[in-house]
Design a protein around this motif. Structure first.
Motif, PDB file in Angstrom:
ATOM      1  N   ASP A  41       0.727  -1.382  -0.064  1.00 61.95           N
ATOM      2  CA  ASP A  41      -0.219   0.083   0.084  1.00 61.95           C
ATOM      3  C   ASP A  41       0.885   1.145   0.034  1.00 61.95           C
ATOM      4  O   ASP A  41       0.598   2.086  -0.811  1.00 61.95           O
ATOM      5  N   ALA A  42       1.862   1.406   0.652  1.00 62.20           N
ATOM      6  CA  ALA A  42       2.706   2.473   0.843  1.00 62.20           C
ATOM      7  C   ALA A  42       3.425   2.655  -0.650  1.00 62.20           C
ATOM      8  O   ALA A  42       3.619   3.714  -0.977  1.00 62.20           O
ATOM      9  N   GLY A  43       3.907   1.459  -1.281  1.00 66.16           N
ATOM     10  CA  GLY A  43       4.428   1.714  -2.509  1.00 66.16           C
ATOM     11  C   GLY A  43       3.456   2.234  -3.576  1.00 66.16           C
ATOM     12  O   GLY A  43       3.901   2.954  -4.257  1.00 66.16           O
ATOM     13  N   ASN A  44       2.102   1.711  -3.490  1.00 64.58           N
ATOM     14  CA  ASN A  44       1.171   2.205  -4.300  1.00 64.58           C
ATOM     15  C   ASN A  44       0.895   3.731  -4.031  1.00 64.58           C
ATOM     16  O   ASN A  44       0.632   4.645  -4.928  1.00 64.58           O
ATOM     17  N   THR A  45       0.869   4.167  -2.881  1.00 66.99           N
ATOM     18  CA  THR A  45       0.673   5.552  -2.411  1.00 66.99           C
ATOM     19  C   THR A  45       1.877   6.694  -2.957  1.00 66.99           C
ATOM     20  O   THR A  45       1.577   7.642  -3.597  1.00 66.99           O
ATOM     21  N   LYS A  47       3.937   5.716  -5.548  1.00 63.91           N
ATOM     22  CA  LYS A  47       3.662   5.800  -7.306  1.00 63.91           C
ATOM     23  C   LYS A  47       2.785   6.957  -7.361  1.00 63.91           C
ATOM     24  O   LYS A  47       2.795   7.611  -8.476  1.00 63.91           O
ATOM     25  N   GLU A  48       1.445   6.820  -6.699  1.00 69.13           N
ATOM     26  CA  GLU A  48       0.311   7.555  -7.156  1.00 69.13           C
ATOM     27  C   GLU A  48       0.644   9.036  -6.838  1.00 69.13           C
ATOM     28  O   GLU A  48       0.011  10.049  -7.485  1.00 69.13           O
ATOM     29  N   ASN A  49       1.309   9.370  -5.908  1.00 68.01           N
ATOM     30  CA  ASN A  49       1.776  10.826  -5.308  1.00 68.01           C
ATOM     31  C   ASN A  49       3.138  10.949  -5.352  1.00 68.01           C
ATOM     32  O   ASN A  49       3.772  11.468  -4.405  1.00 68.01           O
ATOM     33  N   SER A  50       3.993  10.676  -6.641  1.00 65.52           N
ATOM     34  CA  SER A  50       5.366  10.858  -6.662  1.00 65.52           C
ATOM     35  C   SER A  50       5.690  12.425  -6.409  1.00 65.52           C
ATOM     36  O   SER A  50       6.840  12.678  -5.929  1.00 65.52           O
ATOM     37  N   ASP A  51       4.909  13.317  -6.710  1.00 64.95           N
ATOM     38  CA  ASP A  51       5.204  14.785  -6.568  1.00 64.95           C
ATOM     39  C   ASP A  51       5.212  15.138  -5.122  1.00 64.95           C
ATOM     40  O   ASP A  51       6.042  15.928  -4.724  1.00 64.95           O
ATOM     41  N   ILE A  52       4.495  14.670  -3.980  1.00 61.38           N
ATOM     42  CA  ILE A  52       4.857  14.603  -2.858  1.00 61.38           C
ATOM     43  C   ILE A  52       5.984  14.222  -2.286  1.00 61.38           C
ATOM     44  O   ILE A  52       6.679  14.958  -1.237  1.00 61.38           O
ATOM     45  N   PHE A  53       6.439  13.029  -2.621  1.00 65.58           N
ATOM     46  CA  PHE A  53       7.440  12.352  -2.096  1.00 65.58           C
ATOM     47  C   PHE A  53       8.823  12.820  -2.774  1.00 65.58           C
ATOM     48  O   PHE A  53       9.742  12.643  -3.006  1.00 65.58           O
TER      49      PHE A  53
END
Length: 53
Positions: A41-45, A47-53
């Protein structure tokens, strides 16, 4: 007579209950599955929000 005495001796069965109760311990380790799901789930999050991380 001999057959009758042999038959009576051969049929003696004694069944006794144990003094202590039977204990079955089930140690189930579910932490690995939970950690795997959280990591997925953390990996998917990420990937979906790469601009935040």
């Amino acid at each position: 007579m001999l057959a009758l005495s042999a038959m009576s001796l051969g049929g003696c069965i004694s069944v006794n209950a144990p003094e202590k109760p039977i204990v079955i311990e089930l140690n189930i380790n579910i932490t690995q599955e939970v950690i795997y799901r959280l990591a997925e789930d953390a990996g998917n999050t990420i990937k979906e929000n790469s601009d935040i991380f």
